[in-house]
Design an enzyme around this catalytic site. Structure first.
Site, PDB file in Angstrom:
ATOM      1  N   HIS A   1      31.753  54.094  44.372  1.00 24.78           N
ATOM      2  CA  HIS A   1      33.011  53.491  43.976  1.00 24.78           C
ATOM      3  C   HIS A   1      32.797  52.727  42.674  1.00 24.78           C
ATOM      4  O   HIS A   1      31.665  52.562  42.200  1.00 24.78           O
ATOM      5  CB  HIS A   1      33.554  52.560  45.064  1.00 24.78           C
ATOM      6  CG  HIS A   1      34.313  53.279  46.144  1.00 24.78           C
ATOM      7  ND1 HIS A   1      35.490  53.948  45.898  1.00 24.78           N
ATOM      8  CD2 HIS A   1      34.059  53.422  47.470  1.00 24.78           C
ATOM      9  CE1 HIS A   1      35.935  54.484  47.023  1.00 24.78           C
ATOM     10  NE2 HIS A   1      35.082  54.180  47.995  1.00 24.78           N
TER      11      HIS A   1
ATOM     12  N   ASP B   1      37.061  52.380  37.239  1.00 23.39           N
ATOM     13  CA  ASP B   1      38.137  53.320  37.557  1.00 23.39           C
ATOM     14  C   ASP B   1      39.088  53.546  36.396  1.00 23.39           C
ATOM     15  O   ASP B   1      39.372  54.686  36.019  1.00 23.39           O
ATOM     16  CB  ASP B   1      38.947  52.813  38.753  1.00 23.39           C
ATOM     17  CG  ASP B   1      38.270  53.112  40.086  1.00 23.39           C
ATOM     18  OD1 ASP B   1      37.258  53.834  40.102  1.00 23.39           O
ATOM     19  OD2 ASP B   1      38.761  52.615  41.111  1.00 23.39           O
TER      20      ASP B   1
END
Length: 374
Positions: A131, A161
């Site tokens: 992540h 992200d």
């Protein structure tokens, strides 16, 4: 104003979370027609579309069972007429589905094949899960974020992200689309959040090479060490931000704040920063946030209040700029940047699914649509 700058560009987005949808949103905000392919759950149930999610705005979707050969054939048919695709699966997944670059570029040689991953398509970690927090850890970004003597502080998922992932993917796809328009040659865009986030640190790498950045977080000019570049709590428990780096702004801050003592002259003496920060911490606690705003308003200081969601939306500057909009009952950031000639897209939230209607628009007949389970 004219049409949005990406009008006429068709992008097929394979549903995912985080950076892939954000890149799709960015392209749709600027006029691209983005068609989202949602995978169905076992039993043919479509994955839910959250009508309150801005990341899904301004595009339509169709749900397809990608274990069904008819659905794979349908995807290839849709992509054959597209300019680009976005996919965010682990390396090898699209190939196993029969939708890898060799297949889709074989069908459509001018296709821009955008691939969004954390680690990249190759390398020892390419097939590992992860992540945002893991990607910015490996790139060296996370190590630099936080206060001296404290553990690293993840910047939510902005640096990996969205900043290092989605925005680099969107940039790379636009560069590849320009290339394809000039040459007719498509290609794969391999966007890795590790690499994108590290590029965001380029200035700090330069400072380090010049001897102006230490590898210990919280000890440098821009990472909360300096008394003139930090946030401070006010008497009402709120916060303000101070960024008076340049001498003229620092001088004006001192003048307005009444900091006349000669000790404040040594702005760049790092040895004196901790003591001066302690004094500013006490000073800012003597007034409320709004009182400090009123005091500094109209002065060249590099100062702003720290605003929450609703406060940012209601701030007069943001209101004047139209920085936030409401669509489908959801307050959200407006598309950015702005253009002098072209429009951006007025956000439309994801609506009720109309798979059959969209498939008809894409040229599928009723029998073909029925074979796809719609």
């Amino acid at each position: 104003m004219g049409k949005p700058p990406l009008s006429g560009i068709r992008v097929v987005e394979f549903a995912g979370i985080g950076p892939g949808p954000f890149a799709g949103m960015m392209l749709a905000d600027h006029g691209a027609e983005v068609i989202r392919i949602d995978r169905t759950r076992p039993g043919g149930l479509s994955l839910a579309i959250d009508a309150k999610d801005p990341l899904l705005r301004s595009r339509r979707s169709v749900s397809l069972d990608l274990k069904n050969p008819d659905a794979i054939a349908a995807v290839r048919r849709i992509v054959r007429d597209a300019d680009a695709i976005i996919e965010g699966f682990r390396p090898g997944v699209m190939e196993r589905l029969g939708l890898g670059p060799d297949v889709l570029l074989g069908d459509n040689p001018r296709l821009v094949y955008g691939r969004m991953t954390g680690w990249g398509q190759t390398g020892p970690r390419a097939h590992e899960p992860g992540h945002d927090i893991n990607y910015v850890a490996l790139s060296g970004v996370l190590h630099a974020l936080g206060r001296a003597g404290e553990k690293p502080t993840p910047p939510i998922n902005l640096a990996g992200d969205f900043g290092g992932g989605a925005m680099f993917l969107a940039f790379g796809m636009l560069a590849a689309l320009l290339h394809a328009q000039r040459t007719g040659e498509g290609q794969v865009v391999d966007a890795a959040m590790t690499e994108g986030s590290s590029v965001l640190m380029s200035m700090m790498w330069g400072f380090r090479a010049m001897g102006r950045w230490r590898d210990e977080r919280g000890t440098n000019l821009l990472d909360t060490a300096a008394h003139f570049y930090d946030t401070y709590e006010t008497s009402d428990g709120k916060y303000v931000s101070l960024g008076a780096i340049e001498p003229q702004f620092y001088a004006e801050f001192r003048r307005v704040a009444g900091l006349d003592d000669a000790k404040w002259d040594r702005q760049m003496d790092q040895g004196g920063w901790p003591a001066l920060k302690d004094e500013l911490t006490a000073l800012f606690r003597t007034r409320s946030r709004d009182e400090w705003v009123a005091l500094f308003e109209g002065h060249d200081i590099c100062f702003a209040p720290v605003l929450g969601f609703d406060e940012a939306r209601a701030d007069p500057h943001n209101v004047a700029r139209g920085a936030f909009v409401e669509a489908g009952g959801v307050s959200q950031p407006a598309p950015a940047p702005r253009y002098s000639v072209s429009d951006t897209v007025v956000p439309q939230m994801a609506g009720a699914r109309d798979d059959a209607g969209l498939l008809r628009e894409l040229g599928f007949g009723d029998a073909e649509i029925a074979a796809l389970g719609h």
